[in-house]
Scaffold this active site. Sequence first.
Site, PDB file in Angstrom:
ATOM      1  N   ARG A  82       0.843  -1.214   0.000  1.00 28.56           N
ATOM      2  CA  ARG A  82       0.000   0.000   0.000  1.00 28.56           C
ATOM      3  C   ARG A  82       0.876   1.260   0.000  1.00 28.56           C
ATOM      4  O   ARG A  82       0.541   2.260  -0.635  1.00 28.56           O
ATOM      5  CB  ARG A  82      -0.951  -0.018   1.197  1.00 28.56           C
ATOM      6  N   LYS A 184      -2.699   6.529   1.443  1.00 26.74           N
ATOM      7  CA  LYS A 184      -2.486   7.033   2.801  1.00 26.74           C
ATOM      8  C   LYS A 184      -1.580   8.266   2.740  1.00 26.74           C
ATOM      9  O   LYS A 184      -0.434   8.252   3.200  1.00 26.74           O
ATOM     10  CB  LYS A 184      -1.887   5.921   3.664  1.00 26.74           C
ATOM     11  N   GLU A 220     -16.254   5.943   4.946  1.00 25.69           N
ATOM     12  CA  GLU A 220     -15.459   5.453   6.081  1.00 25.69           C
ATOM     13  C   GLU A 220     -15.320   6.594   7.080  1.00 25.69           C
ATOM     14  O   GLU A 220     -15.828   7.698   6.850  1.00 25.69           O
ATOM     15  CB  GLU A 220     -14.092   4.963   5.617  1.00 25.69           C
TER      16      GLU A 220
HETATM   17  N1  PLP Z   1      -9.163   4.252   6.699  1.00 26.14           N
HETATM   18  C1  PLP Z   1      -8.371   5.270   7.065  1.00 26.14           C
HETATM   19  C2  PLP Z   1      -8.717   6.632   6.594  1.00 26.14           C
HETATM   20  C3  PLP Z   1      -7.246   5.023   7.870  1.00 26.14           C
HETATM   21  O1  PLP Z   1      -6.454   6.026   8.262  1.00 26.14           O
HETATM   22  C4  PLP Z   1      -6.964   3.707   8.297  1.00 26.14           C
HETATM   23  C5  PLP Z   1      -5.789   3.420   9.091  1.00 26.14           C
HETATM   24  O2  PLP Z   1      -4.797   2.957   8.625  1.00 26.14           O
HETATM   25  C6  PLP Z   1      -7.828   2.687   7.892  1.00 26.14           C
HETATM   26  C7  PLP Z   1      -8.911   2.991   7.104  1.00 26.14           C
HETATM   27  C8  PLP Z   1      -7.576   1.279   8.302  1.00 26.14           C
HETATM   28  O3  PLP Z   1      -6.578   0.686   7.548  1.00 26.14           O
HETATM   29  P1  PLP Z   1      -5.714  -0.491   8.138  1.00 26.14           P
HETATM   30  O4  PLP Z   1      -6.665  -1.558   8.567  1.00 26.14           O
HETATM   31  O5  PLP Z   1      -4.870  -0.926   7.001  1.00 26.14           O
HETATM   32  O6  PLP Z   1      -4.947   0.064   9.268  1.00 26.14           O
HETATM   33  C1  COI Z   2      -3.779   3.372  11.594  1.00 28.69           C
HETATM   34  O1  COI Z   2      -4.742   2.733  11.997  1.00 28.69           O
HETATM   35  O2  COI Z   2      -2.639   2.892  11.518  1.00 28.69           O
HETATM   36  C2  COI Z   2      -3.921   4.757  11.152  1.00 28.69           C
HETATM   37  O3  COI Z   2      -3.070   5.233  10.463  1.00 28.69           O
HETATM   38  C3  COI Z   2      -5.057   5.545  11.609  1.00 28.69           C
HETATM   39  C4  COI Z   2      -4.639   6.823  12.213  1.00 28.69           C
HETATM   40  C5  COI Z   2      -5.829   7.690  12.228  1.00 28.69           C
HETATM   41  C6  COI Z   2      -4.064   6.631  13.573  1.00 28.69           C
END
Ligand code: PLP
Ligand code: COI
Length: 342
Positions: A82, A184, A220
């Site tokens: 990612r 991200k 989300e």
């Molecule tokens: N959506 C957003 C906007 C996020 O910042 C995060 C955090 O990483 C997620 C979703 C969840 O992603 P992940 O499960 O890969 O941490």
């Molecule tokens: C994560 O879950 O790793 C994120 O980056 C979310 C952040 C808002 C702390």
Amino acid sequence: MDIKNMDWKNLPFGYIKTDKRYVSNYKDGKWDDGGLTDDDMITMNECACVLQYAQTCFEGLKAYKTEDGKTVCFRPDLNAERMDQSCRRMKMPSLPQGRFIEAVRQTVKANERWVPPYGSGASLYLRPYMFGINPVIGVKPATEFHFRVFACPVGPYFKGGIRPLRIRISDFDRAAPRGTGHIKAGLNYAMSLYAIEDAHEKGFDENLYLDSGTRTYVEETGGANVFFVTDDGKKIVTPKSDTILPSITRRSVVQVAKDYLGLEVEERPIPFEEVSSFSECGLCGTAAVISPVGTIVDHDREISFDTSCGGIGPVSEKILKLLKDIQLCKVEGPEGWIEVID
Ligand code: PLP
Ligand code: COI
């Protein structure tokens, strides 16, 4: 922070300076060898691209201590993949997947004493990130970059741990169609800061964003994907959209809900109008893990969800337990999900 007096069970989700961080520099079209440093400060030119034009992206993943004393990470290969997608979209250089994982491994190993003990509920949060560092005044990408990884022990993202969250439908948008919602990029979070502060001031834990093109479909929250459970408890429904982050936690939940719990899963656009028909709602992410939603407030309308199992709904509770058990190696997950740091 004195590690000897650390109250592991009551850690907040916050920054703590740990022993070492990983740094690699990109210049003249190539990455240097990289390595660990004690120095938590970064010196850069006043006109660095990251400061002027926010050319930066990041990742988030966790390391855990297992019952038999191993230290493990959960699916770092997907974070590497990612991050690469984020870098491409932000015109930053690719970092080979092997380099990303090696940087994570070195950072965890060098901060081993900061990995919270098994049973504390806390974990070591890892924050890989990249940014453009050379001076740029005309709008264009940098040519020199830093890739870094730091680590800090963290507790639950939402203060108080498992409890029914109260979130609101945001009047602000998070991601434009054909924009950067699916990567991200730091800029996505910069533009959510006003909305999150406003939500907190008004007593909400988070913002739930609708699609900014039509304001019809659920997207989300600011820091997590969302899922719903149907009224019969047999199906998980989660948004499919090009403008949300492809959460690694959500993709993992989808797989184990089907393969381990025998649930049906639907990934599709979810009109907000349908949400009141669901019995449970949860947020999923690395920081959020699985955080139950008790109420979604849409201006003067409130939608409530089942949180009758100690602040969480019965299906969400099963999913949370299974996910945590896999992350802590109490239950064997699908092949390749656990990276042992040795
Ligand atoms: N959506 C957003 C906007 C996020 O910042 C995060 C955090 O990483 C997620 C979703 C969840 O992603 P992940 O499960 O890969 O941490
Ligand atoms: C994560 O879950 O790793 C994120 O980056 C979310 C952040 C808002 C702390």
